[in-house]
Motif scaffolding. Sequence first.
Motif, PDB file in Angstrom:
ATOM      1  N   ILE A 223       0.833  -1.201   0.000  1.00 17.49           N
ATOM      2  CA  ILE A 223       0.000   0.000   0.000  1.00 17.49           C
ATOM      3  C   ILE A 223       0.870   1.254   0.000  1.00 17.49           C
ATOM      4  O   ILE A 223       0.526   2.262  -0.630  1.00 17.49           O
ATOM      5  CB  ILE A 223      -0.946  -0.031   1.212  1.00 17.49           C
ATOM      6  N   GLU A 224       2.023   1.191   0.684  1.00 16.26           N
ATOM      7  CA  GLU A 224       2.937   2.328   0.657  1.00 16.26           C
ATOM      8  C   GLU A 224       3.398   2.631  -0.768  1.00 16.26           C
ATOM      9  O   GLU A 224       3.665   3.789  -1.104  1.00 16.26           O
ATOM     10  CB  GLU A 224       4.146   2.049   1.546  1.00 16.26           C
ATOM     11  N   CYS A 225       3.512   1.612  -1.592  1.00 14.21           N
ATOM     12  CA  CYS A 225       3.948   1.802  -2.979  1.00 14.21           C
ATOM     13  C   CYS A 225       2.924   2.572  -3.808  1.00 14.21           C
ATOM     14  O   CYS A 225       3.239   3.027  -4.911  1.00 14.21           O
ATOM     15  CB  CYS A 225       4.223   0.454  -3.644  1.00 14.21           C
ATOM     16  N   THR A 226       1.710   2.706  -3.304  1.00 10.73           N
ATOM     17  CA  THR A 226       0.677   3.464  -4.025  1.00 10.73           C
ATOM     18  C   THR A 226       0.653   4.929  -3.593  1.00 10.73           C
ATOM     19  O   THR A 226      -0.192   5.690  -4.077  1.00 10.73           O
ATOM     20  CB  THR A 226      -0.714   2.849  -3.788  1.00 10.73           C
ATOM     21  N   ASN A 227       1.568   5.305  -2.703  1.00 13.23           N
ATOM     22  CA  ASN A 227       1.590   6.681  -2.194  1.00 13.23           C
ATOM     23  C   ASN A 227       2.851   7.427  -2.607  1.00 13.23           C
ATOM     24  O   ASN A 227       3.219   8.416  -1.984  1.00 13.23           O
ATOM     25  CB  ASN A 227       1.488   6.685  -0.660  1.00 13.23           C
ATOM     26  N   PHE A 228       3.526   6.961  -3.649  1.00 11.31           N
ATOM     27  CA  PHE A 228       4.757   7.606  -4.090  1.00 11.31           C
ATOM     28  C   PHE A 228       4.411   8.786  -4.999  1.00 11.31           C
ATOM     29  O   PHE A 228       4.043   8.620  -6.162  1.00 11.31           O
ATOM     30  CB  PHE A 228       5.642   6.612  -4.836  1.00 11.31           C
ATOM     31  N   LYS A 229       4.499   9.997  -4.457  1.00 14.24           N
ATOM     32  CA  LYS A 229       4.178  11.221  -5.199  1.00 14.24           C
ATOM     33  C   LYS A 229       2.813  11.110  -5.870  1.00 14.24           C
ATOM     34  O   LYS A 229       2.628  11.465  -7.036  1.00 14.24           O
ATOM     35  CB  LYS A 229       5.266  11.514  -6.253  1.00 14.24           C
ATOM     36  N   ASN A 230       1.854  10.572  -5.108  1.00 12.78           N
ATOM     37  CA  ASN A 230       0.466  10.432  -5.575  1.00 12.78           C
ATOM     38  C   ASN A 230       0.352   9.530  -6.806  1.00 12.78           C
ATOM     39  O   ASN A 230      -0.545   9.699  -7.630  1.00 12.78           O
ATOM     40  CB  ASN A 230      -0.146  11.806  -5.881  1.00 12.78           C
ATOM     41  N   THR A 231       1.276   8.601  -6.938  1.00 13.49           N
ATOM     42  CA  THR A 231       1.193   7.606  -8.007  1.00 13.49           C
ATOM     43  C   THR A 231       1.473   6.225  -7.405  1.00 13.49           C
ATOM     44  O   THR A 231       1.860   6.102  -6.246  1.00 13.49           O
ATOM     45  CB  THR A 231       2.213   7.881  -9.134  1.00 13.49           C
ATOM     46  N   THR A 232       1.290   5.191  -8.216  1.00 15.15           N
ATOM     47  CA  THR A 232       1.578   3.821  -7.793  1.00 15.15           C
ATOM     48  C   THR A 232       2.821   3.335  -8.525  1.00 15.15           C
ATOM     49  O   THR A 232       2.850   3.332  -9.762  1.00 15.15           O
ATOM     50  CB  THR A 232       0.390   2.891  -8.110  1.00 15.15           C
ATOM     51  N   THR A 233       3.850   2.955  -7.774  1.00 13.28           N
ATOM     52  CA  THR A 233       5.087   2.483  -8.386  1.00 13.28           C
ATOM     53  C   THR A 233       5.001   0.986  -8.679  1.00 13.28           C
ATOM     54  O   THR A 233       4.252   0.249  -8.032  1.00 13.28           O
ATOM     55  CB  THR A 233       6.293   2.735  -7.460  1.00 13.28           C
ATOM     56  N   VAL A 234       5.796   0.539  -9.643  1.00 16.85           N
ATOM     57  CA  VAL A 234       5.779  -0.873 -10.029  1.00 16.85           C
ATOM     58  C   VAL A 234       6.347  -1.771  -8.941  1.00 16.85           C
ATOM     59  O   VAL A 234       6.226  -3.000  -9.011  1.00 16.85           O
ATOM     60  CB  VAL A 234       6.554  -1.085 -11.341  1.00 16.85           C
ATOM     61  N   ALA A 235       6.945  -1.175  -7.909  1.00 16.38           N
ATOM     62  CA  ALA A 235       7.511  -1.982  -6.825  1.00 16.38           C
ATOM     63  C   ALA A 235       6.448  -2.804  -6.115  1.00 16.38           C
ATOM     64  O   ALA A 235       6.760  -3.839  -5.518  1.00 16.38           O
ATOM     65  CB  ALA A 235       8.230  -1.082  -5.819  1.00 16.38           C
ATOM     66  N   TYR A 236       5.184  -2.368  -6.188  1.00 15.63           N
ATOM     67  CA  TYR A 236       4.115  -3.107  -5.506  1.00 15.63           C
ATOM     68  C   TYR A 236       3.974  -4.518  -6.075  1.00 15.63           C
ATOM     69  O   TYR A 236       3.483  -5.428  -5.376  1.00 15.63           O
ATOM     70  CB  TYR A 236       2.780  -2.361  -5.645  1.00 15.63           C
ATOM     71  N   ARG A 237       4.405  -4.727  -7.326  1.00 23.25           N
ATOM     72  CA  ARG A 237       4.204  -6.022  -7.973  1.00 23.25           C
ATOM     73  C   ARG A 237       4.905  -7.150  -7.216  1.00 23.25           C
ATOM     74  O   ARG A 237       4.379  -8.263  -7.113  1.00 23.25           O
ATOM     75  CB  ARG A 237       4.734  -5.973  -9.412  1.00 23.25           C
ATOM     76  N   ALA A 238       6.096  -6.873  -6.693  1.00 25.00           N
ATOM     77  CA  ALA A 238       6.835  -7.915  -5.971  1.00 25.00           C
ATOM     78  C   ALA A 238       6.067  -8.358  -4.736  1.00 25.00           C
ATOM     79  O   ALA A 238       5.957  -9.561  -4.450  1.00 25.00           O
ATOM     80  CB  ALA A 238       8.214  -7.394  -5.579  1.00 25.00           C
ATOM     81  N   TYR A 239       5.511  -7.402  -3.995  1.00 25.12           N
ATOM     82  CA  TYR A 239       4.755  -7.743  -2.789  1.00 25.12           C
ATOM     83  C   TYR A 239       3.450  -8.442  -3.143  1.00 25.12           C
ATOM     84  O   TYR A 239       3.034  -9.386  -2.471  1.00 25.12           O
ATOM     85  CB  TYR A 239       4.472  -6.482  -1.973  1.00 25.12           C
ATOM     86  N   MET A 240       2.821  -8.016  -4.199  1.00 25.61           N
ATOM     87  CA  MET A 240       1.574  -8.644  -4.635  1.00 25.61           C
ATOM     88  C   MET A 240       1.824 -10.093  -5.040  1.00 25.61           C
ATOM     89  O   MET A 240       1.051 -11.001  -4.696  1.00 25.61           O
ATOM     90  CB  MET A 240       0.976  -7.866  -5.808  1.00 25.61           C
ATOM     91  N   MET A 265      -6.528  -3.869   1.341  1.00 24.18           N
ATOM     92  CA  MET A 265      -6.254  -3.804  -0.088  1.00 24.18           C
ATOM     93  C   MET A 265      -7.491  -3.353  -0.860  1.00 24.18           C
ATOM     94  O   MET A 265      -7.399  -2.558  -1.795  1.00 24.18           O
ATOM     95  CB  MET A 265      -5.774  -5.160  -0.588  1.00 24.18           C
ATOM     96  N   LEU A 266      -8.652  -3.855  -0.459  1.00 22.65           N
ATOM     97  CA  LEU A 266      -9.893  -3.449  -1.127  1.00 22.65           C
ATOM     98  C   LEU A 266     -10.184  -1.976  -0.905  1.00 22.65           C
ATOM     99  O   LEU A 266     -10.605  -1.263  -1.829  1.00 22.65           O
ATOM    100  CB  LEU A 266     -11.062  -4.302  -0.622  1.00 22.65           C
ATOM    101  N   GLN A 267      -9.950  -1.509   0.315  1.00 22.76           N
ATOM    102  CA  GLN A 267     -10.170  -0.090   0.598  1.00 22.76           C
ATOM    103  C   GLN A 267      -9.247   0.783  -0.238  1.00 22.76           C
ATOM    104  O   GLN A 267      -9.666   1.815  -0.779  1.00 22.76           O
ATOM    105  CB  GLN A 267      -9.949   0.183   2.082  1.00 22.76           C
ATOM    106  N   ARG A 268      -7.999   0.370  -0.353  1.00 22.90           N
ATOM    107  CA  ARG A 268      -7.050   1.157  -1.140  1.00 22.90           C
ATOM    108  C   ARG A 268      -7.404   1.108  -2.619  1.00 22.90           C
ATOM    109  O   ARG A 268      -7.308   2.123  -3.334  1.00 22.90           O
ATOM    110  CB  ARG A 268      -5.631   0.611  -0.916  1.00 22.90           C
ATOM    111  N   ALA A 269      -7.799  -0.050  -3.114  1.00 21.50           N
ATOM    112  CA  ALA A 269      -8.167  -0.179  -4.524  1.00 21.50           C
ATOM    113  C   ALA A 269      -9.363   0.716  -4.851  1.00 21.50           C
ATOM    114  O   ALA A 269      -9.416   1.323  -5.930  1.00 21.50           O
ATOM    115  CB  ALA A 269      -8.497  -1.634  -4.841  1.00 21.50           C
TER     116      ALA A 269
END
Length: 307
Positions: A223-240, A265-269
């Motif tokens: 979820i932290e990866c979705t807060n990078f300068k108000n965008t979602t970074t591809v780094a979230y893929r590894a955790y997913m 995750m649902l709340q963030r999505a």
Amino acid sequence: AGEVGEAELAVAEWFHPCVPALLEALLLLMETLTLSEVLGRSGLRMMGVLLHDFARLGAPERALLLNRGAVTRLVCVLLALRGGDVVGSKLHQELAPAVATVCLLVRSAELASDPAEGPADEVDAVVVPEGEDKWDARVLGPSVSAGVTPTPFAADMRDGEGRLLLVRLGRRDLQAFLNRVFLEEGTLAAHAEMAQALRHVVASKSVCSETLRIHTTLVDRMIECTNFKNTTTVAYRAYMSALMDMLLTPSADTPVFVEHCLGPMLQRAERLATRQAAGDMEFVYSVAKLLYKVALQGGLENTMMKG
């Protein structure tokens, strides 16, 4: 053949005396590297590849590394290098072989008692006394080892003669592997290997209390990866990817852990579906795909639909 006494075993049964010394020198060299040295050359990666190739040779090689404290020592290498602003893909590429080695060693050992009694986020360096070539392992003959049932994700620990080497992963090593920083950075460096090792840990009943904390760590970091300068970074893929593998593990208590993991995750999505910045919709799709896969195995019954 039955169980062979420890007194009858020695490192010399499998290795030339120079092998433990070479491994010790390699580990010590890795422990002395600084962040600037790692980022300026590829030495750490080459040393990590050498260790990983050695560990893949067979059960005796992995038992030797486990007995040299390689799990905690390699985790300490990562913890020492992490810091400052120079952390990214270059560092993770350099660390990947070492992380893969740690994961293989964890999968090669029996897990000790639950590490909950000690702090998993405080790890000190491991010092192996000079000249100490201990062999802390039980060796079972084929007839005895036939009754041993490892987890589905354990590495094969039989030697060339069919004997089973049982090496217990001590509490210190298990705490090091479950260190939050190592879980986060190690997953970015080698998510497939981390997922396999985590599944081995989750499948072990002796450390079941750690499973929820592992899941929570992966979800929080994702979820932290979705807060990078108000965008979602591809780094979230590894955790997913790692989380998906773990949630779909047959031995996991899916209803309980799905409730804790997928709720945030649902709340963030839902929020990202409204924001629609770079990478947001990919994250939303990934969450939907995870929901679908979990639903196929019946993990959503009486769990997620209540919210």
